[in-house]
Design a protein around this motif. Structure first.
Motif, PDB file in Angstrom:
ATOM      1  N   HIS A   1       0.852  -1.184   0.000  1.00  0.00           N
ATOM      2  CA  HIS A   1       0.000   0.000   0.000  1.00  0.00           C
ATOM      3  C   HIS A   1       0.889   1.235   0.000  1.00  0.00           C
ATOM      4  O   HIS A   1       1.871   1.317   0.731  1.00  0.00           O
ATOM      5  N   TRP A   2       0.554   2.190  -0.841  1.00  0.00           N
ATOM      6  CA  TRP A   2       1.336   3.414  -0.933  1.00  0.00           C
ATOM      7  C   TRP A   2       0.412   4.579  -0.596  1.00  0.00           C
ATOM      8  O   TRP A   2      -0.449   4.953  -1.371  1.00  0.00           O
ATOM      9  N   SER A   3       0.609   5.138   0.567  1.00  0.00           N
ATOM     10  CA  SER A   3      -0.198   6.298   0.937  1.00  0.00           C
ATOM     11  C   SER A   3       0.583   7.587   0.747  1.00  0.00           C
ATOM     12  O   SER A   3       0.031   8.604   0.373  1.00  0.00           O
TER      13      SER A   3
ATOM     14  N   LEU B   1       0.154  -1.140  -4.883  1.00  0.00           N
ATOM     15  CA  LEU B   1       1.109  -1.354  -5.960  1.00  0.00           C
ATOM     16  C   LEU B   1       1.538  -2.807  -5.978  1.00  0.00           C
ATOM     17  O   LEU B   1       1.853  -3.381  -4.930  1.00  0.00           O
ATOM     18  N   LEU B   2       1.584  -3.374  -7.167  1.00  0.00           N
ATOM     19  CA  LEU B   2       2.173  -4.687  -7.363  1.00  0.00           C
ATOM     20  C   LEU B   2       3.493  -4.434  -8.067  1.00  0.00           C
ATOM     21  O   LEU B   2       3.519  -3.939  -9.192  1.00  0.00           O
ATOM     22  N   GLN B   3       4.585  -4.728  -7.384  1.00  0.00           N
ATOM     23  CA  GLN B   3       5.916  -4.408  -7.908  1.00  0.00           C
ATOM     24  C   GLN B   3       6.693  -5.675  -8.241  1.00  0.00           C
ATOM     25  O   GLN B   3       6.823  -6.573  -7.415  1.00  0.00           O
ATOM     26  N   ASP B   4       7.224  -5.712  -9.449  1.00  0.00           N
ATOM     27  CA  ASP B   4       8.151  -6.764  -9.861  1.00  0.00           C
ATOM     28  C   ASP B   4       9.489  -6.420  -9.227  1.00  0.00           C
ATOM     29  O   ASP B   4      10.049  -5.349  -9.479  1.00  0.00           O
TER      30      ASP B   4
ATOM     31  N   GLU C   1      -0.647  -0.228 -10.615  1.00  0.00           N
ATOM     32  CA  GLU C   1      -1.412   0.428  -9.550  1.00  0.00           C
ATOM     33  C   GLU C   1      -2.848  -0.067  -9.547  1.00  0.00           C
ATOM     34  O   GLU C   1      -3.455  -0.221 -10.604  1.00  0.00           O
ATOM     35  N   PHE C   2      -3.373  -0.274  -8.355  1.00  0.00           N
ATOM     36  CA  PHE C   2      -4.760  -0.700  -8.189  1.00  0.00           C
ATOM     37  C   PHE C   2      -5.416   0.155  -7.116  1.00  0.00           C
ATOM     38  O   PHE C   2      -4.823   0.401  -6.069  1.00  0.00           O
ATOM     39  N   PRO C   3      -6.649   0.604  -7.348  1.00  0.00           N
ATOM     40  CA  PRO C   3      -7.316   1.454  -6.357  1.00  0.00           C
ATOM     41  C   PRO C   3      -7.701   0.715  -5.078  1.00  0.00           C
ATOM     42  O   PRO C   3      -7.853   1.342  -4.035  1.00  0.00           O
TER      43      PRO C   3
END
Length: 79
Positions: free
Chosen positions: A31-33, A46-49, A57-59
């Motif tokens: 989660h990125w706040s 965020l799903l990061q490789d 990015e997903f809401p």
């Protein structure tokens, strides 16, 4: 696989991040706040490789987990 997705979702929800392997390739869901040099405020997941550092990015967390379910077939280890 559904059990691993539940573990991913529960861990991310409780700790705001989780790392896992898909076909022996590392990813992190977090989660990125607030982030970045200018403290850009975001309320996204965020799903990061972890090899290329590319992100999606997903809401919501649920949308992120659904994307993982539909696009990643070899989730093996939740780290």
């Amino acid at each position: 696989m559904d059990q691993k997705l539940k573990v991913i979702q529960n861990t991310a929800q409780n700790k705001t991040w989780v790392s896992f392997l898909n076909n022996n390739h590392p990813y992190t869901l977090l989660h990125w706040s607030i982030g970045g040099m200018d403290s850009v405020k975001k309320d996204v997941w965020l799903l990061q490789d972890e090899v290329t550092f590319e992100t999606e990015e997903f809401p919501t967390l649920e949308l992120a987990v659904n994307w993982i379910k539909e696009n990643m077939e070899q989730v093996t280890d939740v780290l």
